[in-house]
Design a protein around this motif. Structure first.
Motif, short mmCIF file in Angstrom:
data_model
loop_
_atom_site.label_atom_id
_atom_site.label_comp_id
_atom_site.label_asym_id
_atom_site.label_seq_id
_atom_site.Cartn_x
_atom_site.Cartn_y
_atom_site.Cartn_z
N LEU A 46 0.83 -1.21 0.00
CA LEU A 46 0.00 0.00 0.00
C LEU A 46 0.86 1.26 0.00
O LEU A 46 0.57 2.22 -0.71
CB LEU A 46 -0.94 0.00 1.20
CG LEU A 46 -2.12 -0.96 1.11
CD1 LEU A 46 -2.89 -0.97 2.43
CD2 LEU A 46 -3.03 -0.59 -0.03
N VAL A 47 1.93 1.25 0.79
CA VAL A 47 2.82 2.42 0.84
C VAL A 47 3.51 2.61 -0.51
O VAL A 47 3.63 3.73 -1.01
CB VAL A 47 3.84 2.28 1.98
CG1 VAL A 47 4.94 3.32 1.89
CG2 VAL A 47 3.15 2.37 3.33
N GLY A 49 2.36 1.67 -3.41
CA GLY A 49 1.33 2.18 -4.31
C GLY A 49 1.05 3.66 -4.09
O GLY A 49 0.88 4.42 -5.05
N LEU A 50 1.01 4.08 -2.83
CA LEU A 50 0.77 5.50 -2.53
C LEU A 50 1.93 6.38 -3.00
O LEU A 50 1.71 7.49 -3.50
CB LEU A 50 0.53 5.69 -1.04
CG LEU A 50 -0.81 5.20 -0.51
CD1 LEU A 50 -0.86 5.31 1.00
CD2 LEU A 50 -1.94 6.00 -1.14
N ILE A 51 3.15 5.90 -2.83
CA ILE A 51 4.31 6.65 -3.30
C ILE A 51 4.23 6.84 -4.81
O ILE A 51 4.44 7.93 -5.34
CB ILE A 51 5.62 5.96 -2.89
CG1 ILE A 51 5.86 6.09 -1.39
CG2 ILE A 51 6.81 6.53 -3.66
CD1 ILE A 51 7.01 5.28 -0.87
N ALA A 53 1.52 6.59 -6.69
CA ALA A 53 0.36 7.42 -7.04
C ALA A 53 0.72 8.90 -6.91
O ALA A 53 0.38 9.71 -7.79
CB ALA A 53 -0.83 7.07 -6.16
N GLY A 54 1.39 9.26 -5.85
CA GLY A 54 1.82 10.64 -5.67
C GLY A 54 2.82 11.08 -6.72
O GLY A 54 2.76 12.20 -7.23
N GLY A 117 -0.86 1.71 -8.21
CA GLY A 117 -0.52 3.04 -7.70
C GLY A 117 -0.40 4.07 -8.80
O GLY A 117 -0.94 5.17 -8.71
N GLY A 121 -3.00 7.27 -9.40
CA GLY A 121 -2.49 8.64 -9.43
C GLY A 121 -2.77 9.34 -10.74
O GLY A 121 -3.20 10.50 -10.76
#
Length: 154
Positions: A46-47, A49-51, A53-54, A117, A121
């Protein structure tokens, strides 16, 4: 040109760093608990993917899709290679110790998390109309509207 590849290297290092932290947490905090190690692995994905996405959101606003997609692909490929081959060595394991199934499952899960991710994004960026292409089209439309009409003599 150096700044371009520095950003790719920093992104790859950050993705690999997330994996190393997750492996160390599993190794020292939950050495025998499979449920907790699965949750830590899920949080790691998840982290990651979030990185991404950002990063896709940020880079997609400034650069054409072909350029930043290539840069992200290189960063993900380098981080994946480090994660699969070097990551287990950091915590004292064999990269191929779990067998071929675990080895390839790790690769597919990593690629799925990174693709999800990047897709999230970029879709959010596109839905907001802030991507590079949408902004180009908006500038073109404004330019066409403000240009005075040509007078045609007959």
């Amino acid at each position: 040109m150096t700044q371009r590849w520095r950003a790719v290297g920093v992104l790859a290092a950050a993705l690999f760093g997330v994996n190393v932290v997750a492996r160390l947490v599993i190794r020292f905090a939950f050495p025998d608990d499979d449920t907790a190690s699965g949750r830590v692995s899920l949080a790691m994905f998840l982290v990651i993917g979030l990185i991404l996405a950002g990063t896709a959101f940020r880079w997609g606003a400034d650069r054409p899709l072909g350029r930043w997609a290539g840069e992200l692909a290189v960063a993900v490929a380098v981080a994946l290679a480090l994660t699969v081959f070097v990551g287990p060595l950091v915590v004292g394991e064999n990269p191929f110790g779990g067998g071929a199934g675990l080895f390839f499952a790790q690769i597919w899960l990593y690629l799925a998390a990174t693709a999800a991710g990047v897709l999230v994004g970029y879709l959010i960026l596109t839905a907001l109309g802030r991507d590079y292409r949408s902004r180009q089209l908006k500038r073109y439309a404004e330019m066409k509207r403000t240009r005075p009409r040509k007078i045609v003599r007959r």
